[in-house]
Design a protein around this motif. Structure first.
Motif, short mmCIF file in Angstrom:
data_model
loop_
_atom_site.label_atom_id
_atom_site.label_comp_id
_atom_site.label_asym_id
_atom_site.label_seq_id
_atom_site.Cartn_x
_atom_site.Cartn_y
_atom_site.Cartn_z
N PHE A 188 -7.19 -3.32 -36.28
CA PHE A 188 -6.80 -4.40 -37.18
C PHE A 188 -5.34 -4.78 -36.91
CE2 PHE A 188 -10.37 -2.42 -39.22
CZ PHE A 188 -11.04 -3.46 -39.85
N ILE A 189 -5.11 -6.06 -36.66
CA ILE A 189 -3.76 -6.56 -36.38
C ILE A 189 -3.40 -7.60 -37.42
CG2 ILE A 189 -2.20 -7.54 -34.66
CD1 ILE A 189 -5.57 -6.58 -33.42
N ALA A 190 -2.37 -7.32 -38.20
CA ALA A 190 -1.87 -8.28 -39.18
C ALA A 190 -0.51 -8.80 -38.71
CB ALA A 190 -1.72 -7.61 -40.55
N ARG A 191 -0.33 -10.13 -38.77
CA ARG A 191 0.93 -10.72 -38.31
C ARG A 191 1.35 -11.83 -39.26
NH1 ARG A 191 4.37 -10.76 -34.29
NH2 ARG A 191 5.51 -12.68 -33.77
N ALA A 192 2.62 -11.76 -39.70
CA ALA A 192 3.17 -12.79 -40.59
C ALA A 192 3.89 -13.84 -39.75
CB ALA A 192 4.15 -12.16 -41.58
N GLU A 193 3.40 -15.05 -39.86
CA GLU A 193 3.97 -16.13 -39.05
C GLU A 193 3.74 -17.46 -39.75
OE1 GLU A 193 4.11 -16.87 -34.29
OE2 GLU A 193 2.13 -16.69 -35.18
N GLY A 194 4.79 -18.26 -39.84
CA GLY A 194 4.67 -19.59 -40.45
C GLY A 194 4.34 -19.53 -41.93
N ARG A 198 -1.92 -13.59 -40.83
CA ARG A 198 -3.23 -13.64 -40.16
C ARG A 198 -3.67 -12.22 -39.82
NH1 ARG A 198 -0.35 -18.04 -38.38
NH2 ARG A 198 -1.40 -20.06 -38.54
N VAL A 199 -4.94 -11.92 -40.11
CA VAL A 199 -5.48 -10.60 -39.82
C VAL A 199 -6.61 -10.76 -38.81
CG1 VAL A 199 -6.55 -8.51 -40.74
CG2 VAL A 199 -4.88 -9.77 -42.12
N ALA A 200 -6.47 -10.12 -37.67
CA ALA A 200 -7.50 -10.17 -36.63
C ALA A 200 -8.11 -8.78 -36.46
CB ALA A 200 -6.90 -10.65 -35.31
N ILE A 201 -9.31 -8.75 -35.91
CA ILE A 201 -9.99 -7.48 -35.68
C ILE A 201 -10.52 -7.47 -34.25
CG2 ILE A 201 -12.13 -8.42 -36.67
CD1 ILE A 201 -12.88 -5.58 -37.48
N ASP A 228 3.95 -2.14 -45.13
CA ASP A 228 3.12 -1.94 -46.32
C ASP A 228 1.88 -2.82 -46.24
OD1 ASP A 228 2.18 -1.26 -48.83
OD2 ASP A 228 3.38 -2.79 -49.83
N VAL A 229 0.95 -2.44 -45.35
CA VAL A 229 -0.33 -3.16 -45.22
C VAL A 229 -1.44 -2.12 -45.38
CG1 VAL A 229 -1.79 -4.58 -43.74
CG2 VAL A 229 0.69 -4.86 -43.67
N ARG A 230 -2.32 -2.38 -46.36
CA ARG A 230 -3.35 -1.40 -46.69
C ARG A 230 -4.75 -2.01 -46.50
NH1 ARG A 230 0.54 -1.49 -50.45
NH2 ARG A 230 -0.69 -2.71 -51.92
N THR A 256 -3.44 -1.16 -37.15
CA THR A 256 -4.12 0.01 -37.70
C THR A 256 -5.47 0.19 -37.02
OG1 THR A 256 -3.08 -0.31 -39.86
CG2 THR A 256 -5.05 1.07 -39.80
N TYR A 257 -5.84 1.45 -36.77
CA TYR A 257 -7.17 1.77 -36.21
C TYR A 257 -8.01 2.43 -37.30
CZ TYR A 257 -5.49 0.84 -31.48
OH TYR A 257 -4.98 0.24 -30.35
N LEU A 258 -9.22 1.94 -37.47
CA LEU A 258 -10.16 2.51 -38.43
C LEU A 258 -11.54 2.63 -37.80
CD1 LEU A 258 -9.22 0.43 -41.62
CD2 LEU A 258 -8.58 2.81 -41.14
N SER A 259 -12.32 3.54 -38.36
CA SER A 259 -13.73 3.68 -37.95
C SER A 259 -14.59 3.42 -39.19
CB SER A 259 -13.98 5.08 -37.39
OG SER A 259 -15.35 5.27 -37.15
#
Length: 481
Positions: A188-194, A198-201, A228-230, A256-259
């Motif tokens: 999971f990649i979260a990025r703050a822009e503009g 945006r959260v991508a998987i 602080d991203v949960r 973050t990596y999750l299964s």
């Protein structure tokens, strides 16, 4: 002349016995190790230690050597060394696509079968190449189902393990499977822009839906190391929903990596995601079944050699890959009396050790990774196995799989600014009440030792410093004259 040669021959035969008579066995802990234990309020009886000289003089160190202890991830040394000798260093796993219908003008009129062979390292790159190969062999559309064959392993029924009772979605807790894809990890990649997050998987599996509730904060001079991203996943009949909350400063990102998915859902989702990117389609549903005997092989992919696999396992203490390897040993030598592949692996490894005259009454193997409360061994048994590995034809391959002190793997951050940098190859082990090291180290005279130090204690605080001191004291052997 004859008498002189005979005397030399007799002397050469007696030399090993003369050396062994002069060698001593030290049955106490080095004073600095005792001091480190006392400073951390840990009993000396919590530590088991064996150090054996391998190619030069030295006094063996033996303390609590024949006590049954939990070895944590140093158990991986048993699994990987056994695999090297029983499967061979060039052993490979295979993954195959089959069809049960004709292929005409890019359309497969039937079902597409994926048969797993237990590959511990079937990552996204390898899966993408395999599907590219399928595409290159003329398949574009599949009118039938995507069928997953996971029958290669006879899976054991083992208790689940979660050392701290926390997040059960941690990737290191992933169980083995005949069709293990990418260690079942979702990134999971979260990025703050503009002004928005945006959260991508990755991989973009269709039945995982993101509920993005992350707030954007003003930009900062330096992004925090732990944003602080949960992630809070919930599973329904329609798929998996992941609520992403917390906050992220403008221009910063979080990974973050999750299964979250079971093995079939992950494998099918990853295949469909890549296949769609390759402009392919599968019209049917996903299901489980074995490949029919009359099915036609379409493409096949092979894993890296076993030598590369055990390097990943030991350098980075990969639990899932170790468990895959353990079951692969069982599958290779399975017998009707075994019941499952874990029992088969246990039987085969015990027989292999017996052929080396290593009796291991304390050895208990559950899954071969050390991620277990049941697994046991004694320091003496593990040291004897390391001693045998030193003499193995595959000693170089085995030793090169272990972390180099202060340089890589799980020993990368330890023993810097000491003479041991790059001088020892040490596998580590960690559970809540276990800290362990096992492997090979050189002393100040350039001679090599097998060393095992295992600490079992309810409060093993400061254990790394204690075990590091074992290696430092071992290095400081008296200078040879």
């Amino acid at each position: 002349m004859f008498k002189t040669l005979r005397q030399l021959a007799v002397a050469s035969l007696l030399l090993p016995y003369a050396l062994s008579l002069h060698a001593e066995v030290i049955n106490s802990l080095p004073s600095k190790v005792q001091h480190a234990l006392k400073a951390n309020k840990i009993s000396t009886q919590s530590l088991s230690l064996v150090a054996l000289p391998l190619n030069g003089p030295g006094n063996s160190m033996v303390f609590n050597a024949d006590v049954s202890v939990n070895p944590a991830s140093t158990m991986k040394l048993v699994t990987t060394y056994a695999a090297l000798e029983l499967l061979g260093p060039t052993h490979q796993w295979k993954t195959e696509f089959y069809a049960d219908g004709p292929l005409k003008d890019g359309i497969l009129h039937g079902n597409l079968y994926l048969k797993g062979g237990g590959d511990p390292k079937l990552n996204m790159e390898k899966l993408w190449l395999l599907l590219r190969d399928l595409r290159a062999n003329g398949v574009r559309q599949v009118t039938g189902d995507l069928v997953l064959d996971r029958s290669h392993f006879v899976q054991p029924t083992l208790p689940s393990f979660n050392d701290d009772g926390g997040d059960s979605n941690k990737p290191f807790l992933v169980a083995p499977d005949a069709l293990l894809v990418n260690l079942k990890a979702l990134r999971f990649i979260a990025r703050a822009e503009g002004g928005q997050v945006r959260v991508a998987i990755e991989p973009p599996i269709a039945n995982i839906r993101i509920d993005n509730r992350v707030k954007v904060l003003p930009a900062v001079s330096k992004c925090p190391g732990w944003p602080d991203v949960r992630y809070n996943p919930t599973t329904t009949v329609d798929g998996t929903n992941v609520i992403v909350s917390g906050s992220l400063a403008e221009g910063c990102s979080s990974q973050t990596y999750l299964s979250l998915l079971d093995h079939p859902s992950y494998a099918a989702g990853a295949i469909r995601a890549i296949w769609q990117e390759l402009d392919g389609s599968i019209q049917g549903t996903d299901r489980l079944a074995e490949v029919p005997k009359d099915a036609r092989l379409l493409v096949r992919a092979f894993s890296p050699d076993l030598v590369e696999i055990i390097r990943d396992i030991n350098k980075y203490s990969n639990n899932t890959m170790a468990r895959q390897l353990f079951l692969s040993l069982g599958a290779q030598f399975r017998d009707e009396v075994d019941g499952d592949d874990a029992k088969a692996a246990q039987r085969v490894i015990r027989a292999w050790l017996a052929r080396k005259n290593i009796l291991a009454p304390h050895l208990v193997m559950e899954n071969g990774s050390g991620l277990s409360r049941a697994e046991r061994v004694s320091a003496n048994e593990l040291a004897k196995m390391l001693q045998a590995a030193w003499k193995s034809p595959y000693a170089a391959e085995f030793m090169s799989s272990l972390p180099l002190v202060a340089m890589d793997g799980t020993m990368r951050k330890r023993l810097h600014r000491t003479p041991l940098v790059g001088e020892a190859r040490i596998k580590t082990g960690t559970l809540n009440n276990v800290r362990a090291i096992a492997g090979y180290s050189r002393d100040s005279n350039g001679n090599s030792w097998a060393v095992v130090a295992i600490l079992n204690d309810p409060r093993p605080w400061g254990a790394s410093a204690i075990l590091d001191q074992v290696l430092i004291d071992l290095y400081r052997q008296p200078k040879l004259k």
